[in-house]
Design an enzyme around this catalytic site. Structure first.
Site, mmCIF file in Angstrom:
data_model
loop_
_atom_site.group_PDB
_atom_site.id
_atom_site.type_symbol
_atom_site.label_atom_id
_atom_site.label_comp_id
_atom_site.label_asym_id
_atom_site.label_seq_id
_atom_site.Cartn_x
_atom_site.Cartn_y
_atom_site.Cartn_z
ATOM 1 N N ASP A 17 0.875 -1.163 0.000
ATOM 2 C CA ASP A 17 0.000 0.000 0.000
ATOM 3 C C ASP A 17 0.918 1.220 0.000
ATOM 4 O O ASP A 17 1.485 1.574 1.032
ATOM 5 C CB ASP A 17 -0.903 -0.002 1.240
ATOM 6 C CG ASP A 17 -1.833 1.198 1.266
ATOM 7 O OD1 ASP A 17 -2.285 1.623 0.191
ATOM 8 O OD2 ASP A 17 -2.102 1.700 2.371
ATOM 9 N N GLU A 34 -1.317 -1.256 -4.947
ATOM 10 C CA GLU A 34 -2.525 -0.505 -5.222
ATOM 11 C C GLU A 34 -2.251 0.550 -6.290
ATOM 12 O O GLU A 34 -1.201 1.193 -6.276
ATOM 13 C CB GLU A 34 -3.013 0.169 -3.940
ATOM 14 C CG GLU A 34 -4.390 0.772 -4.044
ATOM 15 C CD GLU A 34 -4.906 1.216 -2.686
ATOM 16 O OE1 GLU A 34 -5.808 0.545 -2.159
ATOM 17 O OE2 GLU A 34 -4.406 2.227 -2.169
ATOM 18 N N ASP A 49 -2.436 0.892 7.204
ATOM 19 C CA ASP A 49 -1.708 0.745 5.940
ATOM 20 C C ASP A 49 -1.225 -0.696 5.749
ATOM 21 O O ASP A 49 -1.224 -1.210 4.632
ATOM 22 C CB ASP A 49 -0.525 1.711 5.878
ATOM 23 C CG ASP A 49 -0.967 3.172 5.856
ATOM 24 O OD1 ASP A 49 -1.940 3.476 5.136
ATOM 25 O OD2 ASP A 49 -0.357 3.989 6.553
#
Length: 165
Positions: free
Chosen positions: A7, A66, A138
């Protein structure tokens, strides 16, 4: 198959490693990379070095990250993109195949809703990876990205290998 999920973030980059054996998923490790340094270049280098350490320690077979979403803060989006670029470069240097997933696809895969809240993601990650205790939101997001890749990316890689054979 060992999958590293990332992430991306300039201040805090979340990471998570899972093991996928057929339809069984298990938690390996997760954590947060905090950027260090006085200027942007130093902070990006700090993230690179920390991702290198994660890869060396956990030896993933594949990775997932992502995709960047564009928001109203153009400068923030650009900085996020730079952190994401460093992560992608580091994964490529390690020779890892990388799957890229939109945030809504990750949420829909893990939670069942494309606009899930952070708390819902953490809850569902813990349900799908028993014994997992994410080190922060996260890290939970990174584990969710790895879970998403276990459903979509690993199957895609297998199909590509079958076509090539």
């Amino acid at each position: 198959m060992r999958i590293l999920g990332i992430d991306p973030g300039l201040r805090t980059l979340g990471w998570g490693v899972i093991e996928s054996r057929g339809s069984r998923l298990s938690h390996v490790a997760n954590g947060l990379c905090q950027s260090d340094g006085d200027d942007l270049g130093e902070r990006l280098l700090s993230l690179h070095n920390q991702i290198v350490e994660v890869i060396a320690e956990h030896q993933p077979d594949q990775a997932a990250i992502e995709q960047t979403f564009v928001n109203k803060d153009g400068a923030g989006t650009l900085k996020l993109g730079q952190a994401r670029g460093v992560a992608l470069l580091t994964l490529a240097q390690a020779g890892l195949p990388v799957g890229e997933y939109a945030p809504n696809r990750v949420k829909k895969t893990v939670v069942g809703v494309g606009h899930a809240e952070k708390e819902q993601i953490i809850h569902m990650v813990k349900l799908q990876l028993p014994g997992c205790n994410p080190k922060g939101a996260d890290a939970a997001d990174a584990l969710a990205i790895a879970i998403c890749h276990s459903y979509y990316g690993v199957a895609q890689q297998a199909r590509l290998k079958e076509v090539r054979a």
